[in-house]
Design an enzyme around this catalytic site. Structure first.
Site, PDB file in Angstrom:
ATOM      1  N   GLU A  44      -5.328  -8.478   1.074  1.00  0.00           N
ATOM      2  CA  GLU A  44      -5.877  -8.139   2.386  1.00  0.00           C
ATOM      3  C   GLU A  44      -7.363  -7.894   2.263  1.00  0.00           C
ATOM      4  O   GLU A  44      -7.818  -7.249   1.317  1.00  0.00           O
ATOM      5  CB  GLU A  44      -5.253  -6.863   2.972  1.00  0.00           C
ATOM      6  CG  GLU A  44      -3.869  -7.011   3.523  1.00  0.00           C
ATOM      7  CD  GLU A  44      -3.369  -5.714   4.145  1.00  0.00           C
ATOM      8  OE1 GLU A  44      -4.204  -4.906   4.630  1.00  0.00           O
ATOM      9  OE2 GLU A  44      -2.149  -5.498   4.143  1.00  0.00           O
ATOM     10  N   GLU A  81       0.797  -1.234   0.000  1.00  0.00           N
ATOM     11  CA  GLU A  81       0.000   0.000   0.000  1.00  0.00           C
ATOM     12  C   GLU A  81       0.827   1.281   0.000  1.00  0.00           C
ATOM     13  O   GLU A  81       0.771   2.073   0.943  1.00  0.00           O
ATOM     14  CB  GLU A  81      -0.953   0.010   1.189  1.00  0.00           C
ATOM     15  CG  GLU A  81      -1.993  -1.080   1.141  1.00  0.00           C
ATOM     16  CD  GLU A  81      -3.061  -0.920   2.201  1.00  0.00           C
ATOM     17  OE1 GLU A  81      -3.128   0.146   2.857  1.00  0.00           O
ATOM     18  OE2 GLU A  81      -3.850  -1.866   2.375  1.00  0.00           O
TER      19      GLU A  81
END
Length: 533
Positions: free
Chosen positions: A431, A230
């Site tokens: 995720e 991320e």
């Protein structure tokens, strides 16, 4: 966790380095010597069985678990995910040095409740117990992250032998348990010695060097590598809004930190391949489908701007080798994208074996300044932006207050498929998960601790079902080769600026004793995995 996801639920008073706090371990018993057998017995009791029987009292019936298991295609990978800083603890042990997050957590007012990650879930001391939990759960794969300051304490030079020994042990125990490792090289714990961190272009080159060293040592035992987790969240929360480490409030000037992370990704891919790693290589980008609050020109324009900053800047550079076209009115704000060096983009655009997508919620954007609400909590810097967040009243909320919107995972995959087409590698959802209060209740009949997290079971089943339906034949994202789903997370952990206030785990962690207790969602997922054909 992840992603643009780990924001503060409210800033608490900070604790100094010597101050006692719930995260510092002050006043705790020495709970280090976790016993894997005790964890297995606790998991067995929670699901209505002694260690010597197979009787179950699942939160959902065996028939429902079996039915859901029938949705999982052959070879579809189901795993769990964690990150080093959030679970390991032992920040001063084994030759580890400080990261920017260590500094950040010890600054007053930064973390909810004034806690630190000095102990966290003590995975460093309870590694075998946690691997035993995963083996009992029956997962296919474990996504973990190498702690950069544990392996390369100063961000350069040779690897730390004690750090190597720790991860050697983890990998050996995972492989012995039949669990395939997916390793993340960078999950936000930049060594503090790297001055300027990701605002300094040199950090990208140090990251490439680090990737080569790690690849040489561990490259024969890891099935899949994630370079960076991320980068959008690091750029937005860490450098633009100051919610995360290093805590700067540069607003649009933070874009340089995003570019340098992407450059680091490209250099890391090259380094891993030069080191001869045997596993696949990819990246994990968070994705949040963006909508304008209204159809006004201004709302549409600022929703498009946020879409570029949160989603397309990171996906386009990696998959297409270009930055997205920036509207003329925003070109000055996003100059690093408009004026990007083609040589940098060529480095960033490396062939990938898979593309990781982290999904938690969609985003609504309205024009004009608003309050302090940010995608991950509260940030006074939000009041200086020309847009603000809109609400999602039509959805239930998670413990963090995020909209629980599984249908938008299908939207995310559909948008990615439409944007990248045949250029898109196979996809893993690297995720996905939710936080909730997860109260521990003693069963009146058996006296066994129960954590009846029904909402988490619904969340996981609905999100996985949404992704599978969208990517099936005839689905809106059927062009996506979806390979698996990783649950965030195995354990309750240090949830960044929210401290220990948000519990994402399939396994409850008592942060006073460090005892692990599997929740009902653990039993449900185990039943699903056991029921697969």
């Amino acid at each position: 966790m992840s992603g643009t996801e780990a924001g503060a639920a409210g800033a608490g008073a900070g604790a100094g380095r010597s101050g006692a706090s719930a995260g510092s371990g002050a006043g705790r018993p020495d709970a280090r010597q976790g016993d894997p057998r005790r964890t297995r017995d606790r998991a067995a009791a929670l699901n209505g069985r002694s260690p010597h029987t197979r009787a179950r009292d699942l939160d959902q019936s065996s028939a429902e678990a079996e039915s859901f298991a029938g949705l999982l295609p052959a070879g579809f990978v189901v795993g769990v995910a964690t990150s080093a800083f959030q679970i390991e603890g032992a920040v001063h042990e084994g030759g580890r040095e400080l990261s920017v997050w260590d500094d950040f957590t010890h600054q007053a007012g930064r973390i909810h409740g004034g806690v630190t990650a000095d102990v966290a879930a003590d995975h460093y001391g309870r590694l075998s117990e946690d691997v035993a939990l995963m083996a009992d759960l029956g997962i296919d794969s474990y996504r973990f992250s190498f702690g950069w300051p544990r392996l390369q304490p100063r961000g350069s030079g040779s690897l730390n032998r004690e750090g190597v020994a720790f991860y050697d042990r983890l990998l050996d125990e995972l492989l012995a348990a039949g669990i395939s490792p997916m390793a993340t090289l960078f999950h936000w714990d930049t060594p503090v010695e790297l001055r300027g961190s990701w605002l300094n272009r040199d950090t990208a080159h140090r990251f490439g060097d680090y990737a080569y060293e790690v690849g040489e040592v561990f490259g024969d035992r890891i099935a899949n590598w994630v370079t960076v987790n991320e980068p959008a969240t690091v750029m937005l929360n860490g450098y633009a809004l100051g919610i995360h480490a290093p805590g700067t409030t540069l607003l649009f000037d933070a874009v340089a930190a995003g570019h340098n992370q992407l450059l680091g990704h490209g250099l890391a891919v090259q380094a891993l391949r030069a080191a001869g790693v045997s596993g696949g290589i990819g990246i994990s980008n968070v994705y949040s489908p963006v909508q304008p609050v209204t159809s006004s020109d201004d709302d549409v324009a600022f929703a498009g701007l946020f879409d570029v900053l949160h989603n397309h800047m990171f996906g386009d550079a990696v998959v297409l080798g270009t930055y997205p076209v920036v509207a003329d009115e925003f070109a000055r704000l996003l100059r690093p994208l408009v004026e990007a060096d083609e040589a940098d983009l060529a480095i960033i655009h490396q062939p990938l074996d898979f593309y990781g997508v982290n999904y938690y919620f969609p985003t609504r954007i309205a024009s004009g300044p608003g309050g302090v609400a940010a995608p991950d909590g509260e940030a006074s810097a939000m009041t200086s932006l020309p847009f603000h967040l809109g609400a999602w009243p039509e959805f239930d909320s998670t413990g963090f207050g995020w909209p629980n919107a599984p249908e938008f995972l299908a939207v995310a995959l559909t948008e990615i498929a439409g944007r990248y087409g045949d250029a898109l590698p196979p996809v893993f959802i690297t995720e996905g998960g939710m936080s909730s209060r997860d109260a521990v209740v003693l069963d009146a009949r058996t006296g066994v601790a129960q954590i009846a997290d029904h909402a988490r079971i619904d969340y996981l089943s609905n999100h996985m079902a949404s992704a599978l339906a969208a990517t099936s034949v005839g689905g809106p994202a059927e062009g996506v080769d979806l390979r698996g789903y990783y649950v965030w997370s195995l354990l309750d952990n240090f949830e960044w600026a929210a401290g220990y206030s948000q519990r994402f785990g399939l396994v409850h962690v008592d942060f006073a004793t460090l005892d692990r207790t599997p929740k009902n969602s653990f039993g449900w997922l185990r039943a699903v995995l056991e029921s697969r054909l």
